[in-house]
Design a protein around this motif. Structure first.
Motif, short mmCIF file in Angstrom:
data_model
loop_
_atom_site.label_atom_id
_atom_site.label_comp_id
_atom_site.label_asym_id
_atom_site.label_seq_id
_atom_site.Cartn_x
_atom_site.Cartn_y
_atom_site.Cartn_z
N GLN A 462 -15.81 31.61 34.80
CA GLN A 462 -14.69 32.56 34.89
C GLN A 462 -13.42 31.86 35.34
OE1 GLN A 462 -13.77 35.63 38.13
NE2 GLN A 462 -14.80 36.92 36.62
N ASP A 478 -8.68 38.02 34.34
CA ASP A 478 -9.80 37.09 34.37
C ASP A 478 -10.47 37.03 33.00
OD1 ASP A 478 -12.15 39.06 34.38
OD2 ASP A 478 -11.15 39.68 36.22
N TYR A 479 -10.95 35.84 32.70
CA TYR A 479 -11.59 35.57 31.41
C TYR A 479 -12.94 34.91 31.69
CZ TYR A 479 -12.38 33.68 26.71
OH TYR A 479 -12.92 33.37 25.49
N SER A 480 -14.01 35.53 31.20
CA SER A 480 -15.36 35.06 31.50
C SER A 480 -16.11 34.76 30.22
CB SER A 480 -16.15 36.12 32.30
OG SER A 480 -15.50 36.44 33.50
N THR A 481 -16.99 33.77 30.29
CA THR A 481 -17.97 33.53 29.24
C THR A 481 -19.36 33.64 29.86
OG1 THR A 481 -17.97 31.12 29.60
CG2 THR A 481 -16.42 32.00 27.98
N THR A 507 -17.79 36.56 25.39
CA THR A 507 -16.49 36.35 26.03
C THR A 507 -15.96 37.71 26.49
OG1 THR A 507 -15.25 36.54 23.95
CG2 THR A 507 -16.00 34.34 24.61
N TYR A 508 -15.35 37.73 27.65
CA TYR A 508 -14.98 38.99 28.30
C TYR A 508 -13.64 38.81 29.00
CZ TYR A 508 -15.61 43.04 31.50
OH TYR A 508 -15.47 44.21 32.21
N LEU A 509 -12.64 39.58 28.56
CA LEU A 509 -11.30 39.52 29.12
C LEU A 509 -10.97 40.82 29.83
CD1 LEU A 509 -8.39 38.24 29.35
CD2 LEU A 509 -7.88 39.41 27.17
N GLN A 531 -9.63 45.92 28.68
CA GLN A 531 -10.80 45.05 28.56
C GLN A 531 -11.10 44.76 27.09
OE1 GLN A 531 -13.89 46.05 31.93
NE2 GLN A 531 -13.21 47.98 31.06
#
Length: 654
Positions: A462, A478-481, A507-509, A531
């Motif tokens: 993240q 925040d940007y998560s993989t 991937t999650y923004l 989101q």
């Protein structure tokens, strides 16, 4: 209810002992003598005289200390943030949707994949929203005894009370005791809730400031009756708004013979000894030894008098009981070194002794499913903190060295204060951790709810950025993989809920904006969350847009004898494939059959502050009768209808 009444009696008794005043002066003069002025700004309010110091205590002397040693003070103001936190969790629940009855679970509208944990968590996560973890417990230091009473009405035959008392018996030793209890019958059939959270804390430091100790004991029991939600045949009766079914107790539910309970008790100890301490501002070195220990014993149990087809076939037809427990004994020793030039360094080693599982073996299709996961994990880690040219730099890491569970994490943050109003922070986090225990091992009287999985660790990365400004806005990005994400879903082969793992990378923004606009005595408070998820298997489902907007008026009234705050809150989230709820697992599971959401919620509130008492009155979801009956907390679980609720928060400074 007896525990609640006992807590009230004890706290009132304490209040009476410490608040006795033999004079015949009017109440206002007594209040003035105690220094309880009516200013809305609590930072300027003076408190009573301290028994340890004849000087008048200030509100800023009533300290609240977190597990991470972050210190704030008691705040008796009435703000819009207090309105958002006046609920069962006593937290802002912007990213949650509560179920119809108080004390039930919450559906999540957003997820944060930042993690610094090395061990899997206990299952039944849907029952943990009100389960107080180690980081939820605070410690205190007060110049005079302090009491707080929190009260709020529930739904049908019940109340919510959170009673708290703390006192410093000396400048070195603080003691606190608190109990939060709830009982609520609910509007639908068989959804009674009865919960209790009891906690005791102590906070001590030696006179020479070398030894510091914090400890707490917490016992919790969270009971829910379970009904499986509305029967599919009764969903149209709810959605059409048929007047005959506005009495929600008439609607048929899937079963009325089950209940679940989550119980836990924990002892926690955190103590530090300063081997070398800074005696004055010219000293540059500090060396301390710290030991942290916790023992927690918890279990989740599901009871049902007769088997239900809702969960498929069962091994037996009556008196079903599923019980899973976890005993966890944790120890950590660490060495902290501080130097004005190098910064703050910390090294630690820790051990986790865990014992998770069931009391019996299950044989399924000729295969015996193990009933226990137990062993020892030894870990190592460290952290670093340094202030350099206006930047505040922090880093921490940890890794499991030996044991059956691999795990590691690393986290770094950098913050910078741009000016008196604006600050910025950036962080990076990597985590690798085993899925929760109930993904790996589960046993039940229901045949299809038995499994032993060898899942891979869930890997997450993240990047996050935060900008805070009272004048402009608060912005969080925040940007998560996520790889090897573990989830529950209905298996198409037997139509039952099972554990799965998504091997693809997700991937999650998330972008969250908070802004308040003021014009005179009116204000518009806005919180908007955007989101975006890229997931080819549709295992993480969230609404694209979630918003909360509050238009309110606030002012002193009655010659400043009362502070008034009143307004309307609009809440909304776009339609999405909302997770469904499984009461046997006490978990939410993925469904991609029907979208839910796209319904507005309007709440009208009138809040007042009189001295140190904040009074709350709210008409919740008052638009429910004229915007359509399409509101759900989860599939087959309707959201709350229009209701009026009342409550207060009352502080006593003695």
């Amino acid at each position: 209810m007896r525990k609640i009444l006992l807590s009230v009696i004890l706290l009132c008794a304490f209040s009476g002992v410490f608040a006795q005043d033999k004079s015949k002066k009017p109440i206002r003069k007594i209040g003035e003598k105690l220094g309880l002025v009516e200013s809305q700004d609590s930072t300027n309010r003076k408190g009573p005289k301290s028994p340890n110091d004849k000087a008048v205590a200030k509100i800023t002397d009533y300290l609240i200390i977190s597990k991470e040693n972050d210190t704030t003070f008691v705040d008796t103001t009435l703000t819009i943030k207090k309105e958002y936190k006046f609920n069962y969790l006593r937290k802002d629940n912007f990213e949650l949707v509560p179920f119809s009855n108080l004390g039930q679970t919450y559906n999540s509208l957003s997820y944060n994949f930042e993690s610094t944990k090395l061990m899997p968590s206990f299952g039944a996560r849907a029952r943990h929203f009100n389960y107080m973890e180690i980081e939820d417990i605070n410690y205190y230091r007060v110049p005079t005894p302090l009491t707080e009473l929190f009260y709020k009405t529930a739904f049908e035959q019940g109340q919510l009370l959170d009673a708290f008392f703390t006192v410093n018996t000396s400048p070195q030793f603080n003691f606190s005791v608190a109990y939060k209890g709830l009982r609520s019958l609910g509007k639908y059939q068989h959804i009674l809730t009865s919960t209790g959270n009891f906690r005791v804390t102590t906070n001590y430091n030696s006179k020479n400031k070398r030894y510091f100790l914090r400890t707490h004991i917490v016992t919790q029991d969270l009971l829910n009756q379970e009904n499986g939600g509305l029967q599919d045949s009764n969903v149209p009766y709810f959605e059409t708004g048929d007047p005959e079914f506005l009495d929600r107790s008439i609607l048929a539910v899937n079963f009325e013979n089950a209940e679940s309970i989550l119980k836990g008790k924990r002892f926690y100890l955190d103590h530090t000894y300063n081997i070398i301490r800074k005696k004055d501002t010219t000293s540059s070195n500090k060396l301390s030894f710290r030991h942290i220990m916790s023992f927690e014993d918890k279990y989740y149990q599901y009871d049902q008098t007769t088997a239900s087809d809702y969960f498929g076939d069962a091994f037996k037809n009556s008196k079903l009981k599923d019980r899973v427990s976890l005993e966890n004994f944790y120890n950590q020793v660490q060495l902290d070194y501080s130097n004005d030039l190098l910064g703050d360094l910390q090294f630690n080693v820790s051990s986790d002794n865990y014992n998770y599982g069931y009391d019996k073996l299950v044989v399924l299709n000729g295969n015996t499913i193990v009933n226990r996961l137990k062993g020892d994990i030894y870990s190592a880690g460290g952290s670093y903190h340094k202030q350099y040219r206006g930047f505040d730099l922090k880093g921490e890491m940890g890794i499991n060295v030996t044991g059956d569970f691999d795990g590691n994490f690393i986290k770094g943050t950098a913050s910078f204060k741009l000016n008196d109003d604006m600050s910025a922070m950036a962080s990076i986090n990597h985590s690798s951790k085993a899925p929760n225990y109930n993904f790996l091992l589960y046993q039940s009287e229901y045949i299809n709810y038995n499994w032993r999985n060898n899942f891979n660790n869930t890997e997450t990365e993240q990047l996050a950025f935060h900008l805070k400004s009272n004048k402009i806005a608060n912005l969080s990005v925040d940007y998560s993989t996520i790889t090897d994400y573990a989830y529950f879903k209905r298996d198409q082969t037997d139509n039952q809920i099972k554990a799965f793992q998504n091997s693809a990378t997700i991937t999650y923004l998330r972008v969250k904006l908070e802004r308040e606009i003021r014009f005179g005595k009116f204000a518009l408070n806005n919180t908007v969350l955007y989101q975006n998820v890229q997931d080819q298997n549709n295992t993480i489902n969230v609404p694209e847009l979630t918003t909360r907007n509050t238009l309110y008026f606030s002012s002193n009234v009655f010659n400043k004898a009362m502070y008034l705050q009143t307004g309307v809150t609009f809440s909304y989230f776009t339609a999405y494939y909302m997770n469904a709820y499984d009461p046997l697992l006490a978990e939410f599971y993925v469904q991609n059959e029907r979208e839910y959401g796209n319904f507005p919620r309007l709440d009208f509130f009138i809040n007042t502050k009189i001295r140190q008492t904040r009074i709350y009155l709210k008409a919740e979801h008052f638009n429910s009768a004229w915007t359509g009956y399409n509101y759900y907390s989860a599939p087959n679980y309707p959201y709350r209808d229009f209701t009026v609720r009342f409550g207060l928060v009352w502080n006593f400074f003695m």
